[in-house]
Every structure is written in C-alpha cells, then in structure tokens.
Design a protein around this motif. Structure first.
Motif, PDB file in Angstrom:
ATOM      1  N   PRO A 193       0.463  -0.965   0.239  1.00  0.00           N
ATOM      2  CA  PRO A 193      -0.299  -0.021   0.074  1.00  0.00           C
ATOM      3  C   PRO A 193       0.892   1.526  -0.198  1.00  0.00           C
ATOM      4  O   PRO A 193       1.672   1.517   0.311  1.00  0.00           O
ATOM      5  N   GLU A 194      -0.132   2.665  -0.831  1.00  0.00           N
ATOM      6  CA  GLU A 194       0.891   3.368  -0.500  1.00  0.00           C
ATOM      7  C   GLU A 194      -0.538   4.175  -0.136  1.00  0.00           C
ATOM      8  O   GLU A 194      -1.682   5.287  -1.075  1.00  0.00           O
ATOM      9  N   LEU A 195      -0.360   5.142   0.836  1.00  0.00           N
ATOM     10  CA  LEU A 195      -1.267   5.616   1.927  1.00  0.00           C
ATOM     11  C   LEU A 195      -0.896   7.231   2.257  1.00  0.00           C
ATOM     12  O   LEU A 195       0.142   7.781   1.571  1.00  0.00           O
ATOM     13  N   PHE A 196      -2.050   7.580   1.621  1.00  0.00           N
ATOM     14  CA  PHE A 196      -1.762   9.871   1.885  1.00  0.00           C
ATOM     15  C   PHE A 196      -3.154   9.677   2.619  1.00  0.00           C
ATOM     16  O   PHE A 196      -3.761   9.630   3.486  1.00  0.00           O
ATOM     17  N   TRP A 197      -2.368  10.748   3.283  1.00  0.00           N
ATOM     18  CA  TRP A 197      -3.778  12.322   4.472  1.00  0.00           C
ATOM     19  C   TRP A 197      -4.077  13.386   3.466  1.00  0.00           C
ATOM     20  O   TRP A 197      -3.187  14.013   3.158  1.00  0.00           O
ATOM     21  N   TYR A 198      -5.491  13.563   3.166  1.00  0.00           N
ATOM     22  CA  TYR A 198      -5.782  14.554   2.459  1.00  0.00           C
ATOM     23  C   TYR A 198      -6.417  15.514   3.394  1.00  0.00           C
ATOM     24  O   TYR A 198      -7.236  15.023   4.392  1.00  0.00           O
ATOM     25  N   VAL A 199      -6.398  16.896   3.675  1.00  0.00           N
ATOM     26  CA  VAL A 199      -7.284  17.837   4.115  1.00  0.00           C
ATOM     27  C   VAL A 199      -8.396  18.543   3.899  1.00  0.00           C
ATOM     28  O   VAL A 199      -7.711  18.651   2.528  1.00  0.00           O
ATOM     29  N   GLN A 200      -9.176  18.914   4.161  1.00  0.00           N
ATOM     30  CA  GLN A 200     -10.217  20.009   3.666  1.00  0.00           C
ATOM     31  C   GLN A 200     -10.563  20.881   4.749  1.00  0.00           C
ATOM     32  O   GLN A 200     -11.313  20.396   5.262  1.00  0.00           O
ATOM     33  N   TYR A 201      -9.547  22.583   4.490  1.00  0.00           N
ATOM     34  CA  TYR A 201     -10.443  23.237   5.283  1.00  0.00           C
ATOM     35  C   TYR A 201     -11.844  24.058   5.203  1.00  0.00           C
ATOM     36  O   TYR A 201     -12.273  23.981   3.938  1.00  0.00           O
ATOM     37  N   SER A 202     -12.274  24.469   5.863  1.00  0.00           N
ATOM     38  CA  SER A 202     -13.954  25.026   5.510  1.00  0.00           C
ATOM     39  C   SER A 202     -13.753  25.780   4.413  1.00  0.00           C
ATOM     40  O   SER A 202     -12.883  26.486   4.152  1.00  0.00           O
TER      41      SER A 202
ATOM     42  N   LEU B 263      -0.193  14.815   3.709  1.00  0.00           N
ATOM     43  CA  LEU B 263       0.946  13.765   3.904  1.00  0.00           C
ATOM     44  C   LEU B 263       0.539  12.847   3.107  1.00  0.00           C
ATOM     45  O   LEU B 263      -0.265  12.170   3.035  1.00  0.00           O
ATOM     46  N   ARG B 264       2.547  11.883   2.708  1.00  0.00           N
ATOM     47  CA  ARG B 264       1.747  10.599   2.884  1.00  0.00           C
ATOM     48  C   ARG B 264       3.336  10.040   3.411  1.00  0.00           C
ATOM     49  O   ARG B 264       4.131  10.177   3.553  1.00  0.00           O
ATOM     50  N   HIS B 265       2.857   7.725   3.725  1.00  0.00           N
ATOM     51  CA  HIS B 265       3.667   7.760   3.712  1.00  0.00           C
ATOM     52  C   HIS B 265       4.824   7.456   3.345  1.00  0.00           C
ATOM     53  O   HIS B 265       6.254   7.221   4.442  1.00  0.00           O
ATOM     54  N   ILE B 266       5.532   7.704   2.431  1.00  0.00           N
ATOM     55  CA  ILE B 266       6.445   7.189   1.620  1.00  0.00           C
ATOM     56  C   ILE B 266       7.292   8.474   2.089  1.00  0.00           C
ATOM     57  O   ILE B 266       8.688   8.096   1.674  1.00  0.00           O
ATOM     58  N   SER B 267       6.753   9.837   2.487  1.00  0.00           N
ATOM     59  CA  SER B 267       7.831  10.315   2.100  1.00  0.00           C
ATOM     60  C   SER B 267       8.006  10.914   4.282  1.00  0.00           C
ATOM     61  O   SER B 267       9.564  11.809   4.460  1.00  0.00           O
ATOM     62  N   ARG B 268       7.991  10.187   4.622  1.00  0.00           N
ATOM     63  CA  ARG B 268       7.610   9.688   6.332  1.00  0.00           C
ATOM     64  C   ARG B 268       8.187  11.620   6.794  1.00  0.00           C
ATOM     65  O   ARG B 268       9.213  11.773   7.256  1.00  0.00           O
ATOM     66  N   GLU B 269       7.543  12.561   6.333  1.00  0.00           N
ATOM     67  CA  GLU B 269       8.146  13.536   6.370  1.00  0.00           C
ATOM     68  C   GLU B 269       7.034  14.418   7.322  1.00  0.00           C
ATOM     69  O   GLU B 269       5.720  13.678   8.053  1.00  0.00           O
ATOM     70  N   SER B 270       7.130  15.681   8.595  1.00  0.00           N
ATOM     71  CA  SER B 270       6.096  16.061   9.204  1.00  0.00           C
ATOM     72  C   SER B 270       5.292  17.331   8.718  1.00  0.00           C
ATOM     73  O   SER B 270       6.084  18.129   8.000  1.00  0.00           O
TER      74      SER B 270
END
Lengths: 113, 108
Positions: free
Chosen positions: B31-40, B48-55
């Motif tokens: 798997p390659e996993l991501f988090w997306y965000v939607q502000y109002s 972020l995306r898991h392969i980049s291991r960033e904060s």
C-alpha cells in the motif's frame, strides 16, 4: 498558476437531462481524474484520462463518460440524470508518474431535481 | 478488495491536547497511503504521504503493516487544525480510494 479550475461551480438539472462538467488541469499536469463526492462520503473514483484516453475506470455506469483534449483539459458527461447523481464532482490533475500526488479542484456542485 | 476505514465521523479535542485520527486499510498489494485535508470552504489538499515520512503542520502518520493502520497524529492540537480529514489508499499506480472522512473540531 491557477491550479485546477472547474466549471461551473454550481449546476441544477432536471432528472433525465444530460450535463457536462469541465476541468482545466494544473500547469505541467497531463493526467485528469474525476471523483464523485456524495454528502457525508469520501470522494469516489469515476475515471482517469491520460493522452486523451480513458486509462482507468471506477464502478460507475456507462451514463458517465468523459473526454480529454489535446491541451489536457477534460470534460465529464453524465446522461439520463438520476436524483442520486446529485453530488460534488471533483477533478484532480497529476503527472503520469505512478503515485504522483494529485491537485484537486474546488469541484462542481450538481443538484438533480 | 481495497478498503479504507475511518471509524470516527466526528472527533472533538481541546486546544493543546493530543489528537489521533484513525485509519485502517485493506489491500492485498503493497500500500501507499495518504492523508488529505479539507478546510472550511477550501479545496481538498494533500497533507502527507507515508513514503515521504515527513511532518506537515505538526502532523505525522506511521504505516503499521501488521495492524494495517495509518493513523494521523499531532501532539498538540491547534484551532486551525479544525477540518475534514480523509485517509486515502492509492492502487493501480494512480487511482485513489478514499475513506469517508473524519471531521475534527478543536475546541478553544
């Protein structure tokens, strides 16, 4: 760079009608994907276009079709609209490399009455 | 079949408290996993995306293949973190499968 632009922003159609939604990708992007986001749900993949051809397709009926133009812009067409087609339609562009991140547009809010 | 589950539709935390948004996935491949965000009133954007291991914005997420999870964490929540968060799995190279989202509210 305006990013991904979609038009129109809002649309109201009658059941049975046909609709066309438009998307211009971010500069430098050559791949366009379309998603349907129903209220309270996450985006669901409809299809993806690359080099003017449909490359992948999600679990959507043939009433949903699309097109990509030489300038990489894209259209989503929905025929014989149903009430259940009411949703936010998102366009996302990317480059062709696998797993390259998407840039999303603001979406077109389609209401079918 | 691939699946992404976000068990919490709504999550409220106080400002300064730790926050964890849960995501579990089901996928037979790598798997390659991501988090997306939607502000109002804003468009969906990559967090972020898991392969980049960033904060990003203080958020981190670790892929746990044993538990098939990719939870999003932040040690100290800020009011500006209030948003809708979507966990997403990519498969077939470039097709995203999104979870149903978690609405995070940070209480002042």
């Amino acid at each position: 760079d305006a990013g991904v632009t979609q038009s129109p922003t809002h649309l109201i159609k009658t059941r049975g009608q046909q609709v066309t939604l438009r998307c211009s990708p971010k500069s430098g992007h050559d791949t366009v994907s379309w998603y349907q986001q129903a209220l309270g749900q996450g985006p669901q993949f409809i299809f993806q276009y690359y080099e003017e051809e449909e490359r992948q397709r999600g679990n959507f009926p043939d009433r949903f079709s699309g097109h990509q133009f030489p300038n990489y812009s894209s259209e989503l067409n929905v025929n014989a609209l149903l009430l259940g087609d009411s949703a936010l339609y998102l366009c996302a562009s990317s480059r062709a490399e696998p797993n390259y991140g998407y840039t999303f547009g603001s979406g077109t809010r389609l209401t079918v009455v | 079949a691939q699946r992404v589950t976000q068990p919490e539709k709504l999550l409220s935390v106080f400002k300064g408290a730790p926050v964890e948004l849960k995501c579990n996935y089901s996928y037979s491949g790598s798997p390659e996993l991501f988090w997306y965000v939607q502000y109002s009133r804003q468009r969906l954007q990559l967090l972020l995306r898991h392969i980049s291991r960033e904060s990003i914005k203080g958020f981190t997420a670790d892929l746990n293949k044993g538990e098939t999870s990719f939870h999003l964490k932040k040690p100290f929540a800020q009011e500006e973190d209030s948003a809708m968060y979507y966990c997403a799995l990519i498969f077939r190279g470039n097709q995203f499968y999104f979870g149903t989202g978690t609405s995070l509210t940070v209480i002042p």
